[in-house]
Design an enzyme around this catalytic site. Structure first.
Site, PDB file in Angstrom:
ATOM      1  N   ILE A  14      -2.978  -6.496  -2.975  1.00 30.11           N
ATOM      2  CA  ILE A  14      -1.656  -6.723  -3.554  1.00 30.11           C
ATOM      3  C   ILE A  14      -0.995  -5.369  -3.772  1.00 30.11           C
ATOM      4  CG2 ILE A  14      -0.363  -7.682  -5.491  1.00 30.11           C
ATOM      5  CD1 ILE A  14      -2.603  -9.679  -5.896  1.00 30.11           C
ATOM      6  N   HIS A  20      -1.045  -8.305   1.169  1.00 27.07           N
ATOM      7  CA  HIS A  20      -1.658  -8.145   2.484  1.00 27.07           C
ATOM      8  C   HIS A  20      -2.955  -8.945   2.517  1.00 27.07           C
ATOM      9  CE1 HIS A  20       1.227  -4.846   2.977  1.00 27.07           C
ATOM     10  NE2 HIS A  20       0.840  -4.437   1.777  1.00 27.07           N
ATOM     11  N   ASP A 121      -5.715   1.232  -3.990  1.00 25.26           N
ATOM     12  CA  ASP A 121      -5.279   1.086  -2.602  1.00 25.26           C
ATOM     13  C   ASP A 121      -5.493   2.378  -1.814  1.00 25.26           C
ATOM     14  OD1 ASP A 121      -3.323   2.282  -4.234  1.00 25.26           O
ATOM     15  OD2 ASP A 121      -1.650   1.539  -3.032  1.00 25.26           O
ATOM     16  N   ARG A 122      -5.224   3.520  -2.447  1.00 23.47           N
ATOM     17  CA  ARG A 122      -5.466   4.798  -1.771  1.00 23.47           C
ATOM     18  C   ARG A 122      -6.953   5.020  -1.544  1.00 23.47           C
ATOM     19  NH1 ARG A 122      -2.985   9.597  -4.898  1.00 23.47           N
ATOM     20  NH2 ARG A 122      -3.592  10.700  -2.988  1.00 23.47           N
ATOM     21  N   ASP A 141      -0.209   7.314   4.246  1.00 17.37           N
ATOM     22  CA  ASP A 141       0.236   5.936   4.057  1.00 17.37           C
ATOM     23  C   ASP A 141       1.749   5.926   3.905  1.00 17.37           C
ATOM     24  OD1 ASP A 141       0.768   3.324   3.248  1.00 17.37           O
ATOM     25  OD2 ASP A 141      -1.072   3.160   2.087  1.00 17.37           O
TER      26      ASP A 141
END
Length: 279
Positions: A14, A20, A121-122, A141
């Site tokens: 998220i 995704h 996320d990273r 990104d």
């Protein structure tokens, strides 16, 4: 695919702009799909139907899981495992009652030398890039934020964050009186020396972002000559095409991979981390 196979599992990341989704059978990748931010009611509908492919048209007629998942899904498994990471807190509570949920936080990502506020996320993208493309690796990104995240041997080196392309456009419009809001068309890269205000905004933001990316890549190659570079994110394809066109030969140093976060979740799932329990 054997549709009832117990190793079928789902992945969800998220993000700030979109959700995704991905699907695996064991470690075999079946594909991804993306949605806008869902409502609590939509999430409850998906849960009641165990996220089955036939349920997705009820959520959004334009969204469908990949063919590899649909074609083998005559008998969908009850409560397939859902491995989820989120940078947004509110939707996490909506999924808390799903019996096969594994929430991945930064602590569960197999990455060393992290810091408390590093985005999960990273971290997942970096681990996924290392797993898929090898270490050392620099992940760029190109999403809501433009982030640079570097690592070697599953250890974070560091990185940088700045507003992404669309975030810069929105900020410039929001904080000035007369500069227009622009729709970004990355299929038509603007000329550098613009002769109108809209073109000047597009030129300034797009070309300076490319220059910044090239600078970070140059610094990375100086420090880690054997390292690789991987672009990901919603604007990754357009950035990759533009920067490799502007800089001949750079394509030998840059890879494009939109699914890095999923490779990171797969690394977590494969480890079978003892600390992760279904909520």
């Amino acid at each position: 695919m054997s549709s009832g196979h117990q190793t079928l599992w789902l992945a969800l990341i998220i993000g700030n702009s979109r959700w995704h989704w991905g699907a695996f059978e064991g470690d075999r990748w079946l594909g991804s799909w993306h949605t806008t931010h869902l409502s609590e009611a939509q999430v409850q509908t998906l849960q009641r139907h165990h996220f089955a492919p036939a349920t997705w048209p009820q959520i959004d007629p334009l969204v469908a899981p990949p063919p590899a998942l649909i074609n083998g899904a005559a008998t969908w498994p009850d409560s397939p495992e859902l491995w989820m990471a989120s940078v947004v807190e509110t939707p996490v509570a909506w999924l808390a009652d799903y019996p096969a949920l594994h929430r991945v936080t930064l602590a569960e990502v197999p990455l060393h030398n992290t810091y408390a506020t590093l985005g999960v996320d990273r971290a997942l993208a970096l681990v996924g890039a290392g797993d898929r493309w090898g270490w050392p690796v620099l992940v760029i990104d190109c999403g809501t934020a433009l982030t640079f995240t570097a690592g070697v041997d599953q250890r974070l080196i560091g990185g940088a964050i700045l507003p992404g392309l669309r975030s810069q456009l929105r900020a410039l419009h929001a904080h000035t009186d007369q500069l227009p809001a622009l729709d970004l068309d990355l299929n038509q890269w603007p000329q550098r020396w613009a002769t109108d205000t809209a073109g000047a905004i597009a030129s300034g933001i797009l070309h300076t972002q490319l220059a910044g990316i090239r600078d970070f890549i140059a610094a990375w190659r100086a420090d880690w000559p054997s390292g690789t570079v991987v672009l990901t994110g919603g604007d990754g394809v357009a950035i990759y095409q533009a920067i490799t066109k502007q800089t001949p030969g750079l394509d030998q140093w840059i890879n494009l991979d939109p699914d890095l976060g999923f490779w990171g979740l797969r690394a977590c799932q494969q480890q079978g981390l003892k600390s992760l329990k279904p909520l």
